[in-house]
Design an enzyme around this catalytic site. Structure first.
Site, short mmCIF file in Angstrom:
data_model
loop_
_atom_site.label_atom_id
_atom_site.label_comp_id
_atom_site.label_asym_id
_atom_site.label_seq_id
_atom_site.Cartn_x
_atom_site.Cartn_y
_atom_site.Cartn_z
N ARG A 105 47.18 35.75 10.25
CA ARG A 105 45.82 35.25 10.13
C ARG A 105 44.32 35.89 10.38
O ARG A 105 43.70 36.78 9.73
CB ARG A 105 45.73 33.82 10.77
CG ARG A 105 45.32 33.22 10.94
CD ARG A 105 43.40 33.14 10.95
NE ARG A 105 43.35 33.02 12.58
CZ ARG A 105 42.38 33.44 13.39
NH1 ARG A 105 41.00 34.14 12.44
NH2 ARG A 105 42.06 33.96 14.88
N ASP A 106 44.26 36.25 11.55
CA ASP A 106 42.76 37.87 12.45
C ASP A 106 43.00 38.36 11.91
O ASP A 106 41.57 38.64 11.01
CB ASP A 106 43.14 37.13 13.63
CG ASP A 106 41.42 37.43 14.10
OD1 ASP A 106 40.83 38.27 13.29
OD2 ASP A 106 41.24 37.49 15.16
N HIS A 119 39.70 41.42 21.18
CA HIS A 119 39.50 42.02 20.93
C HIS A 119 39.37 43.42 20.98
O HIS A 119 38.75 43.72 22.03
CB HIS A 119 37.94 41.24 19.58
CG HIS A 119 38.76 40.50 18.41
ND1 HIS A 119 39.54 40.77 17.01
CD2 HIS A 119 39.33 39.42 18.41
CE1 HIS A 119 39.39 39.47 15.98
NE2 HIS A 119 39.15 38.72 17.19
N HIS A 165 42.06 36.19 24.04
CA HIS A 165 42.29 36.42 22.81
C HIS A 165 41.15 37.86 22.49
O HIS A 165 40.07 37.83 22.74
CB HIS A 165 41.94 35.49 22.03
CG HIS A 165 41.41 35.69 20.25
ND1 HIS A 165 42.65 35.26 19.34
CD2 HIS A 165 40.66 36.50 19.61
CE1 HIS A 165 42.18 35.84 18.20
NE2 HIS A 165 41.18 36.23 18.39
N CYS A 204 36.46 39.31 12.22
CA CYS A 204 36.01 37.73 11.62
C CYS A 204 34.85 38.74 10.37
O CYS A 204 33.94 39.60 10.73
CB CYS A 204 35.35 37.39 12.78
SG CYS A 204 34.39 35.59 12.06
P1 HMG Z 1 30.78 23.96 4.08
O1 HMG Z 1 30.32 25.28 3.42
O2 HMG Z 1 29.29 23.50 4.86
O3 HMG Z 1 31.58 22.93 3.96
O4 HMG Z 1 31.71 24.66 5.30
P2 HMG Z 1 31.50 21.36 2.95
O5 HMG Z 1 31.75 20.11 3.93
O6 HMG Z 1 30.22 21.25 2.88
O7 HMG Z 1 32.23 21.48 1.86
C1 HMG Z 1 31.37 22.38 0.57
C2 HMG Z 1 32.77 21.95 -0.34
O8 HMG Z 1 33.98 23.07 0.11
C3 HMG Z 1 33.05 21.10 -0.76
O9 HMG Z 1 33.70 20.90 -2.10
C4 HMG Z 1 34.93 20.87 0.60
O10 HMG Z 1 35.83 20.04 -0.45
C5 HMG Z 1 34.63 22.36 0.18
P3 HMG Z 1 32.79 20.59 -3.29
O11 HMG Z 1 33.24 18.99 -3.17
O12 HMG Z 1 31.74 20.84 -2.76
O13 HMG Z 1 33.29 20.51 -4.50
N1 HMG Z 1 35.79 22.54 1.28
C6 HMG Z 1 37.16 23.41 1.51
N2 HMG Z 1 37.88 22.97 0.32
C7 HMG Z 1 39.06 23.41 1.34
N3 HMG Z 1 39.49 23.91 2.73
C8 HMG Z 1 38.72 23.42 2.92
C9 HMG Z 1 37.44 22.90 2.47
N4 HMG Z 1 36.20 22.25 3.60
C10 HMG Z 1 34.84 22.27 2.62
N5 HMG Z 1 38.90 23.30 4.95
C11 HMG Z 1 33.11 25.70 6.27
C12 HMG Z 1 32.34 24.34 5.99
C13 HMG Z 1 34.03 24.55 8.31
C14 HMG Z 1 35.02 24.65 5.95
C15 HMG Z 1 33.14 26.62 6.74
O14 HMG Z 1 32.62 27.13 7.27
C16 HMG Z 1 34.46 27.63 6.94
O15 HMG Z 1 35.79 27.66 5.41
N6 HMG Z 1 35.12 27.82 7.53
C17 HMG Z 1 35.95 29.20 8.10
C18 HMG Z 1 35.00 30.24 8.34
C19 HMG Z 1 36.32 31.83 9.19
O16 HMG Z 1 37.27 30.91 8.41
N7 HMG Z 1 36.30 32.09 9.99
C20 HMG Z 1 37.39 32.88 10.76
C21 HMG Z 1 38.10 32.17 10.97
S1 HMG Z 1 37.16 32.11 13.28
C22 HMG Z 1 38.13 33.99 13.32
O17 HMG Z 1 37.83 34.48 13.27
C23 HMG Z 1 37.59 33.70 15.51
C24 HMG Z 1 39.01 34.01 15.82
O18 HMG Z 1 39.60 34.72 15.59
C25 HMG Z 1 38.36 33.88 17.80
C26 HMG Z 1 37.89 35.02 18.14
O19 HMG Z 1 37.34 36.12 17.39
O20 HMG Z 1 36.94 35.06 18.74
C27 HMG Z 1 39.52 32.41 15.51
MG MG Z 2 39.98 36.47 16.77
#
Ligand code: HMG
Ligand code: MG
Length: 313
Positions: free
Chosen positions: A26-27, A222, A220, A253
Site C-alpha cells: 500500500r504505502d 518513514h 509508522h 506519500c
Molecule cells: P474529494 O475530491 O474531496 O472527494 O476527495 P468528494 O467526496 O468530493 O468526491 C469527488 C468524486 O470522487 C465523487 O465522484 C466521488 O464519488 C469520488 P463524482 O460524484 O464526482 O463522480 N470518490 C471516490 N471514488 C472512489 N472511491 C472513493 C471515493 N471518494 C470519492 N473512496 C478524498 C476526498 C478523501 C476521497 C480524496 O482526497 C482521497 O482519496 N484522498 C486519499 C489520498 C491518499 O490516498 N493518500 C495516501 C494515503 S495516506 C498516507 O500515505 C500516510 C500514511 O502512510 C501514514 C503516514 O505515513 O503518515 C497512512
Molecule cells: Mg506512510
C-alpha cells in the site's frame, strides 16, 4: 562473503516478540511512478504473507483520481480471494464511498487516516482536520457494525513540511478524537521521517497520559532522514509492540513530496533477529520477494540490509 544472519545477543530491554504491520503493498506501491499490474500486486502480497508477515495492508479504497496507482483495489482483492481478507488484511478507507467499495470486496479490516496538521489534511484529504474527522465518523461506525477491525493513522506526528514543528498536544488531540470514533489501534505516522528519539518518547508518554496506552499504539516511521530504526527501538523500549514497515523500504506519500520510503522490513527483521526478538519472518524469503519486486519496479532497494545481502560476493 557477507554474514547472512546477525549474531544473536538477547536484548532484555526489548519485548520478546513484535508484530510487524507490513505496508509495502500500500504505502510502497501508492508512490511508484509505474503502475504495477494487479496480478503482480496480488503475487507480492501472497509472497509477503508466505515470508511470515502475518499482517499485510493490501491496498487503498481512495478516490482513484487521487491515487491512480491503487485504482485496481477491487481487482487485487478479487485475485487474492480469501488470502486478501480477514482482520489481518487492512485496506485504507477515507470515506463512505471507499467503505462501500471495501465492503463489496469483502474486507475484514480498514484503516482511516487523519492528519495532525491542517495543511496536510487539506492536501491529502481535501478537508480541514474537523471535516476529515466528520468524514471518518460514519465510516468507523458502519465498519464496526459490520464487525471490521479498524486502525487510525495520524500523519505528520513529528513535523510537517509546510508547517514545521507540530506541537505534541496537537497530535495527541487529533489522536484522541480519532480513537474516540471507536478505532482499535492508532498508528503514529512520521510521514516525512524527521522524528528523533526524545520526541518519540515524549509523544508516547503524552498519549499514555490521556489513556491511549502502548498496547493500542503502532509506530509508522518513514526513513527519509535515516532515523526510522533508532526511533523504532525507542518505541519498543516504551512497550510498543506493533511496528509498520515496508518490504525493501518502498514507500512515500504522493501528497507529501518530501516523504520517502518506510522503515525497510528487512532492516527491522535484521535488528530484531540480532536482539533475539521474534517476528515470525523468514529474512531470506523476504529478501527474495523484495528483489523480485525491485525488478518489476526497475530500481534498487534503499535498504542497507537488502543491499548488503544482495551484493555480489
Ligand atoms: P474529494 O475530491 O474531496 O472527494 O476527495 P468528494 O467526496 O468530493 O468526491 C469527488 C468524486 O470522487 C465523487 O465522484 C466521488 O464519488 C469520488 P463524482 O460524484 O464526482 O463522480 N470518490 C471516490 N471514488 C472512489 N472511491 C472513493 C471515493 N471518494 C470519492 N473512496 C478524498 C476526498 C478523501 C476521497 C480524496 O482526497 C482521497 O482519496 N484522498 C486519499 C489520498 C491518499 O490516498 N493518500 C495516501 C494515503 S495516506 C498516507 O500515505 C500516510 C500514511 O502512510 C501514514 C503516514 O505515513 O503518515 C497512512
Ligand atoms: Mg506512510
Amino acid at each position: 562473503m557477507s554474514m547472512r544472519t546477525p549474531q544473536v545477543e538477547a536484548d532484555p530491554t526489548l519485548p520478546p516478540e513484535i508484530t510487524i504491520y507490513e505496508v509495502g503493498a500500500r504505502d510502497g506501491l501508492q508512490n511508484e511512478k509505474a503502475i504495477v499490474p494487479a496480478e503482480v500486486k496480488a503475487e507480492f502480497i501472497r509472497r509477503l504473507a508466505a515470508a511470515g508477515l502475518a499482517t499485510v495492508e493490501t491496498t487503498s479504497f481512495v478516490n482513484p483520481q487521487w491515487v491512480p496507482q491503487l485504482a485496481d483495489a477491487s481487482e487485487v482483492l478479487d485475485l487474492l480471494g480469501d488470502e486478501g481478507r480477514g482482520p489481518k488484511r487492512p485496506v485504507l478507507v477515507p470515506n463512505e464511498r471507499g467503505l462501500d467499495r471495501a465492503l463489496e470486496a469483502g474486507v475484514g479490516a480498514i484503516a482511516i487516516f487523519g492528519s495532525a496538521t491542517e495543511t496536510f489534511a487539506r492536501k491529502n484529504l481535501n478537508r480541514t482536520v474537523d471535516e476529515s474527522i466528520e468524514m471518518f465518523r460514519p465510516v468507523v461506525e458502519r465498519a464496526r457494525d459490520c464487525g471490521l477491525w479498524v486502525r487510525a493513522y495520524v500523519s505528520m506526528c513529528f513535523g510537517d513540511p509546510w508547517e514545521g514543528p507540530v506541537p505534541v498536544d496537537q497530535v495527541v488531540g487529533v489522536a484522541e478524537r480519532l480513537m474516540e470514533l471507536g478505532c482499535d489501534q492508532l498508528s503514529l505516522g512520521d510521514t516525512i521521517g524527521v522524528a528523533t528519539s526524545g520526541h518519540v518518547s515524549r509523544l508516547l508518554d503524552a498519549l499514555g497520559d490521556r489513556g491511549i496506552g502502548v498496547d493500542r499504539v503502532g509506530v509508522h516511521f518513514h526513513d527519509t532522514y535515516g532515523q526510522a530504526l533508532s526511533n523504532t527501538l525507542v518505541a519498543l523500549r516504551h512497550g510498543v509492540t506493533v511496528v509498520d514497515s515496508s518490504a525493501g523500504g518502498l514507500g512515500g506519500c504522493p501528497y507529501a513530496k518530501s516523504a520517502t520510503g518506510n522503515l525497510a522490513t528487512e532492516d527491522l527483521v535484521w535488528a530484531m533477529e540480532g536482539a533475539g526478538v521474534r517476528t515470525g519472518v523468514d529474512l531470506e524469503s523476504l529478501l527474495a520477494t523484495s528483489a523480485w519486486m525491485a525488478n518489476h519496479l526497475g530500481r534498487p532497494s534503499p535498504s542497507g540490509v537488502v543491499r548488503a545481502l544482495t551484493a555480489p560476493s
